[in-house]
Write an enzyme that holds these catalytic residues in place. Structure first.
Site, short mmCIF file in Angstrom:
data_model
loop_
_atom_site.label_atom_id
_atom_site.label_comp_id
_atom_site.label_asym_id
_atom_site.label_seq_id
_atom_site.Cartn_x
_atom_site.Cartn_y
_atom_site.Cartn_z
N TYR A 73 0.83 -1.20 0.00
CA TYR A 73 0.00 0.00 0.00
C TYR A 73 0.87 1.25 0.00
CZ TYR A 73 0.90 0.75 5.03
OH TYR A 73 1.51 1.00 6.24
N CYS A 74 0.25 2.35 -0.41
CA CYS A 74 0.92 3.66 -0.38
C CYS A 74 -0.10 4.67 0.14
CB CYS A 74 1.46 4.02 -1.76
SG CYS A 74 0.21 4.10 -3.07
N ALA A 75 -0.12 5.86 -0.42
CA ALA A 75 -1.07 6.87 0.04
C ALA A 75 -2.43 6.71 -0.64
CB ALA A 75 -0.53 8.27 -0.22
N GLY A 77 -2.78 4.44 -3.71
CA GLY A 77 -2.86 3.26 -4.56
C GLY A 77 -2.07 3.36 -5.85
N ILE A 102 -3.62 4.15 2.02
CA ILE A 102 -3.95 4.40 3.41
C ILE A 102 -5.04 5.45 3.54
CG2 ILE A 102 -2.27 6.23 3.90
CD1 ILE A 102 -1.66 4.62 6.55
#
Length: 278
Positions: A73-75, A77, A102
């Site tokens: 995951y990142c901020a 996607g 997230i």
């Protein structure tokens, strides 16, 4: 055959699917991989998540277990999809990118990012086809960067996008020279018609249509656009790393090696700007 047949999908899970999955599993039966920057991670991350920024992933992939189910995951996607593609190509058995990142985990509604779910070259294509496809993706990315540079607003970002436009132009020329060497048609080679099923609209990494990316970027801040650019450069870097191993012609190997190094530098420049805008 469609040009999209040159790609394979990255599987995505929603934040709700991830939450449900980990609630039923014991620690150690899966891995959570956070591919954001350290400052983002320190502001908040999923419990137990390992931090490896996407720009470092190719060099640190040995720190991860290929046999373990991995959720990336990142901020929002974008970076995680490119990271998942790297892991898939590295031989990881089961990888999922968390759509919405997230932000979605924390309850934010996805803002219409042009998700394609397609992020990497499939196997068994000729050197000519792969070189032509690389040219087409560089051409689409150049168009996107040029449009972002013309938007203005943030002088530093506009200058960086102009620099990237020139770089993409150079990459296209180098790929054209290589293609003329590879093709029996010599100087008469016509990009990107070498690719069967090439769509009339320009595309970028993962088969993302440039017009869709430009529409998405309308009204977005610099940080969001740069995050998309980071995902593009990550995929491009990974592509050239892979192409080095897939071709035998020495001139192709050296060109792809050089292009990979340049994409790695672009990734650093974009990451530096992204961190400034956090």
């Amino acid at each position: 055959m469609s040009v999209l047949d040159y790609f394979k999908p990255v599987t995505t899970w929603t934040a709700e699917q991830v939450r449900s999955f980990i609630s039923d599993k014991e620690d150690g039966t899966y891995k959570l991989l956070d591919v954001r920057q350290p400052e983002e991670y320190e502001r908040g991350h999923l419990p137990g998540a390992i931090l490896i920024p996407v720009g470092e992933l190719d060099e640190r992939v040995s720190e991860l277990d290929r046999e373990s189910l991995t959720i990336v995951y990142c901020a929002a996607g974008m970076r995680s999809r490119a990271a998942a593609s790297i892991l898939m190509r590295a031989g990881f058995e089961e990888v999922y990118s968390m759509s919405g990142g997230i932000n979605a985990w924390n309850g934010a509604v996805a803002d219409g990012f042009p998700e394609t779910g397609i992020a990497w070259f499939s196997a068994a294509h000729s050197g000519e086809e792969l070189t032509a496809l690389a040219w087409a993706l560089e051409d689409g990315t150049e168009t996107f960067y040029r449009t972002m540079a013309e938007k203005g607003g943030d002088p530093e970002a506009a200058e960086l996008f102009r620099k990237l436009v020139k770089a993409e132009e150079g990459h296209k020329e180098m790929l054209s020279v290589l293609q003329r060497r590879l093709s029996s048609e010599g100087e008469n080679i016509d990009f990107p018609s070498v690719l069967k099923g090439y769509p009339p609209e320009k595309i970028m990494e993962g088969g993302m249509k440039v017009k869709d990316a430009v529409a998405w970027a309308e009204g977005k801040g610099v940080k969001e656009v740069v995050e998309l650019a980071i995902s593009l450069e990550t995929s491009s870097y990974d592509r050239y790393q892979t192409l080095q191993r897939r071709v035998e012609y020495e001139a192709s190997v050296q060109l792809f090696k050089s292009l990979a190094a340049e994409e790695k530098n672009h990734l650093k420049l974009l990451t530096d700007l992204f961190e400034k805008r956090l």
